[in-house]
Design a protein around this motif. Sequence first.
Motif, PDB file in Angstrom:
ATOM      1  N   THR A  52      -3.625 113.175  40.704  1.00 14.55           N
ATOM      2  CA  THR A  52      -2.850 113.120  39.456  1.00 14.55           C
ATOM      3  C   THR A  52      -1.363 113.060  39.744  1.00 14.55           C
ATOM      4  O   THR A  52      -0.627 112.267  39.145  1.00 14.55           O
ATOM      5  CB  THR A  52      -3.165 114.348  38.583  1.00 14.55           C
ATOM      6  OG1 THR A  52      -4.558 114.374  38.294  1.00 14.55           O
ATOM      7  CG2 THR A  52      -2.375 114.307  37.281  1.00 14.55           C
ATOM      8  N   TYR A  53      -0.908 113.901  40.667  1.00 16.45           N
ATOM      9  CA  TYR A  53       0.511 113.930  40.997  1.00 16.45           C
ATOM     10  C   TYR A  53       0.962 112.619  41.633  1.00 16.45           C
ATOM     11  O   TYR A  53       2.037 112.101  41.336  1.00 16.45           O
ATOM     12  CB  TYR A  53       0.803 115.104  41.936  1.00 16.45           C
ATOM     13  CG  TYR A  53       2.268 115.251  42.274  1.00 16.45           C
ATOM     14  CD1 TYR A  53       3.200 115.551  41.282  1.00 16.45           C
ATOM     15  CD2 TYR A  53       2.717 115.080  43.582  1.00 16.45           C
ATOM     16  CE1 TYR A  53       4.537 115.681  41.578  1.00 16.45           C
ATOM     17  CE2 TYR A  53       4.056 115.201  43.889  1.00 16.45           C
ATOM     18  CZ  TYR A  53       4.966 115.513  42.885  1.00 16.45           C
ATOM     19  OH  TYR A  53       6.298 115.639  43.190  1.00 16.45           O
TER      20      TYR A  53
ATOM     21  N   PHE B 160       1.132 121.564  34.163  1.00 19.86           N
ATOM     22  CA  PHE B 160       1.410 120.704  35.313  1.00 19.86           C
ATOM     23  C   PHE B 160       2.559 121.283  36.140  1.00 19.86           C
ATOM     24  O   PHE B 160       2.527 121.247  37.379  1.00 19.86           O
ATOM     25  CB  PHE B 160       1.740 119.292  34.848  1.00 19.86           C
ATOM     26  CG  PHE B 160       1.700 118.283  35.959  1.00 19.86           C
ATOM     27  CD1 PHE B 160       0.504 117.876  36.500  1.00 19.86           C
ATOM     28  CD2 PHE B 160       2.871 117.751  36.476  1.00 19.86           C
ATOM     29  CE1 PHE B 160       0.451 116.952  37.537  1.00 19.86           C
ATOM     30  CE2 PHE B 160       2.836 116.828  37.515  1.00 19.86           C
ATOM     31  CZ  PHE B 160       1.618 116.427  38.033  1.00 19.86           C
TER      32      PHE B 160
END
Length: 267
Positions: A91-92, A25
Amino acid sequence: MDGRGVTNYSKDKPSYGFSTATTEFDDALMSRGVVTFEQAMIAKGASPQEARRLSDMKFNNSVEGRQVDQQSTGNNHEVTSDDDDDEFIRTYRQQRINELKKDKNAIKYGDVIHISRPDWNREVNEASRSGTWVIVNLTRHTSSLSARHDEICDIVEETIRELAVKFEQVKFVFISSTSAIENWPAENLPTLFCYRYGKMQHQLIGINALGGSGLNVDRLEWRLARLGIVETDLEEDPLPHNKSAEFRSHSKVFTDDFCDDDYDGVD
């Protein structure tokens, strides 16, 4: 570099164990320009100096790695699809929403807290153990060296009060110097001890270490930001209020190379 920090892009909300290695990530954030490697290291707990050193090392290693890769694979390039970018952004965004929800539940102070020696372990060591920064200001017990020295100490106290209002998630503590450490030299005042993870991380001794005799809120904020304690929008060290006056005192800034055994066990 040791493992005293944590991975957390908001810095005050640790969620992953610290190491200098980046996660997938982290790499995704960096590849899309959301954060730099240096920012990722600072968010993990590295000092700005450590982060720059690690960033330089990574750059040198990546240059060597690209040279080897080009020799072995030619000019093949991996292309990231728009679908992958959309998924990453979702997602972020969700992670940031979760972090903001946690921020709402975070302990906020907003004012200085006065303590005595028996309170030290609970209010300083234990309070900082989870990752909260606790800034201890040693105050003068009575009149110290001179009227000018007393004035300087009073200015520092007022400046810290303003910073406490501005940075609510940092715990600012006042304690009489003689109550905290018996026979602490008056010429060392003002003194700030900066605690995190149950240990002293930095200490600033003397007015020059805090910003000089022209001290103002911005100058002290700048110095705390340089130590990674607060986040600031300041782009350079602000000018002092009074550039002509220089208060000459014994002033030092200590970071990771000092012995803090005399202070961590105060209770």
